[in-house]
Design a protein around this motif. Structure first.
Motif, PDB file in Angstrom:
ATOM      1  N   HIS A  19       0.829  -1.204   0.000  1.00  0.00           N
ATOM      2  CA  HIS A  19       0.000   0.000   0.000  1.00  0.00           C
ATOM      3  C   HIS A  19       0.871   1.264   0.000  1.00  0.00           C
ATOM      4  O   HIS A  19       0.621   2.211  -0.753  1.00  0.00           O
ATOM      5  N   HIS A  75       1.472   4.384  -2.952  1.00  0.00           N
ATOM      6  CA  HIS A  75       1.541   5.849  -2.806  1.00  0.00           C
ATOM      7  C   HIS A  75       2.733   6.384  -3.597  1.00  0.00           C
ATOM      8  O   HIS A  75       2.604   7.345  -4.354  1.00  0.00           O
ATOM      9  N   CYS A 126      -5.145   9.837   2.884  1.00  0.00           N
ATOM     10  CA  CYS A 126      -5.356   8.383   2.961  1.00  0.00           C
ATOM     11  C   CYS A 126      -5.580   7.979   4.403  1.00  0.00           C
ATOM     12  O   CYS A 126      -4.884   8.443   5.296  1.00  0.00           O
ATOM     13  N   GLY A 144      -5.617   4.679   5.182  1.00  0.00           N
ATOM     14  CA  GLY A 144      -5.164   3.277   5.244  1.00  0.00           C
ATOM     15  C   GLY A 144      -3.997   3.107   6.199  1.00  0.00           C
ATOM     16  O   GLY A 144      -3.671   4.000   6.986  1.00  0.00           O
ATOM     17  N   HIS A 155       0.123   2.107   6.799  1.00  0.00           N
ATOM     18  CA  HIS A 155       1.390   2.254   6.076  1.00  0.00           C
ATOM     19  C   HIS A 155       2.550   1.785   6.934  1.00  0.00           C
ATOM     20  O   HIS A 155       2.416   1.685   8.154  1.00  0.00           O
TER      21      HIS A 155
HETATM   22 ZN   LIG Z   1      -2.387   5.063   2.090  1.00  0.00          ZN
END
Ligand SMILES: [Zn+2]
Length: 394
Positions: A94, A98, A193, A195, A197
């Motif tokens: 992920h 980016h 984002c 998410g 990382h």
């Molecule tokens: Zn992300």
């Protein structure tokens, strides 16, 4: 309020939670490190009380864990473990995405992202246009520089109306909250984002773009690999290229040009062969059986488009075509503009006798025979059937 451990610390993979609800196989906890997926990244797997977690999903604000066959009750304290190898691979993938998209956008400023997919088996971004390999090469170099520089990945929040949001890559239409989570990777990339990382880009190890395929109306899927997987894939591809360079007999820097020239030559020869085949078909003299023209021949050139077009044309003129072609494997086409000749039946008999396969309709059928030495037998067999069909007409 359920605590999402991965938002505070993405590196926690073992934790204790308390069961807060049970719905058949699904269980929720007061706190969880299981990531339910999002932004193209698949959900985590692992165990709760030693039992497999087979799915994780977010329902409104609650994260539900599917644990088939569990006997948990509300209030139970449970020991949980996220499958760390899988999860870490997804976090790295992920974060790499980016970097990759950020680098592609520097090469092609108008490029847009359509879809992201990050799973153990596949990592790719679908972008809204084709990107040249030269641009991909520069983007890939930029990503690997960022990985080598071991940049910090820093998360912060900003108001969605903050003027500084203008310089940040974000899909605001997908963000509901007033506060936007922003992920900054050194000076390499900054994007909105929520998410999970890695902390530093060095953890990714390496990245290679190893495939670019059309995604239809969506654009192009750019596949990439990371870590040791990227290194071994790079070595495989390099070895394949070196083998081709040896065949071409060129220097590595001339290999693409050599391949291009070979393709140009090949395309030109294909056009010549196609013309020769069309000409040979035009020159065919029909055998007239009971007043019906039957065009048939065996050709050494096999071009499906030319043969199919010819068969259609002959059929539409009320005649019959029997076209056998090929040097390695045989391609057989039978077409008929008269009801007396059932192409499907005629072809089936010939294929059965020659060990081939095929099928179609009454007016058009096609098949293949793996043994090209049977060309005469196949052709003569079909011609005999066609003659017999036409002679029996009333
Ligand atoms: Zn992300």
């Amino acid at each position: 309020m359920m605590i999402r451990i991965y938002e505070r610390d993405a590196y926690v993979f073992e934790f204790e939670g308390t069961v807060t609800s049970v719905d058949d196989d699904w269980v929720s906890l007061n706190a969880t490190a299981f990531y339910p997926g999002g932004g193209g990244q698949v959900s985590d797997r692992g165990t709760i009380c030693g039992l497999d977690v087979t799915d994780v999903k977010a329902v409104d604000d609650v994260i539900m864990h599917c644990v088939p066959g569990h006997g948990m009750k509300v209030g139970d304290d449970v020991w949980c473990s996220v499958d760390w190898d899988k999860r870490y691979d997804l976090m790295m993938g992920h974060t790499a995405e980016h970097l990759l998209f950020g680098a592609l956008k520097k090469e092609v400023p108008d490029i847009g992202i359509v879809k992201i997919s990050i799973s153990p088996e596949n990592k790719y971004v679908i972008v809204d246009r084709d990107v040249g390999w030269a641009e991909i090469k520069r983007a890939q170099e930029s990503v690997n520089r960022a990985i080598n520089d071991n940049l910090c990945v820093v998360k912060s929040t900003m108001g969605r109306d903050d003027p500084d949001m203008d310089g940040i890559r974000a899909r605001m239409e997908r963000i509901d909250d007033d506060l936007v989570t922003v992920v900054e990777i050194g000076d390499a990339d900054v994007a909105a984002c929520s998410g999970i990382h890695v902390r530093e880009t060095g953890e990714i190890g390496a990245l290679i773009v190893d495939r670019k395929v059309s995604a239809g109306k969506d654009g192009y899927a750019i596949h990439f690999r990371i870590g040791i997987d990227a290194v071994s894939r790079s070595m495989d591809l390099a070895n394949t290229c070196l083998q081709m360079i040896e065949i071409f007999g060129t220097k590595p820097e001339d290999a693409v040009k050599a391949a291009y020239n070979i393709k140009q030559d090949n395309d030109a020869k294909t056009v010549q062969l196609r013309c020769a085949l069309s000409h040979a078909i035009d020159e065919l003299v029909p055998e007239v059986v009971n007043g019906i023209d039957v065009y048939g021949s065996i050709f050494s050139i096999n071009d499906r488009a030319v043969l199919t077009d010819a068969a259609e044309r002959i059929k539409n003129s009320g005649s019959v075509a029997v076209l056998v072609s090929g040097t390695d494997v045989l391609s057989v086409i039978v077409s008929s503009g008269v009801r007396e000749v059932d192409c499907s039946a005629v072809l089936k008999d010939a294929m059965t006798a020659a060990g081939g396969r095929g099928g179609g309709k009454k007016d058009f059928a096609q098949g293949g025979v793996p043994d090209a030495s049977k060309a005469d037998a196949v052709f003569n067999g079909i011609m005999s059937s066609v003659r017999a069909s036409l002679k029996h007409q009333n």
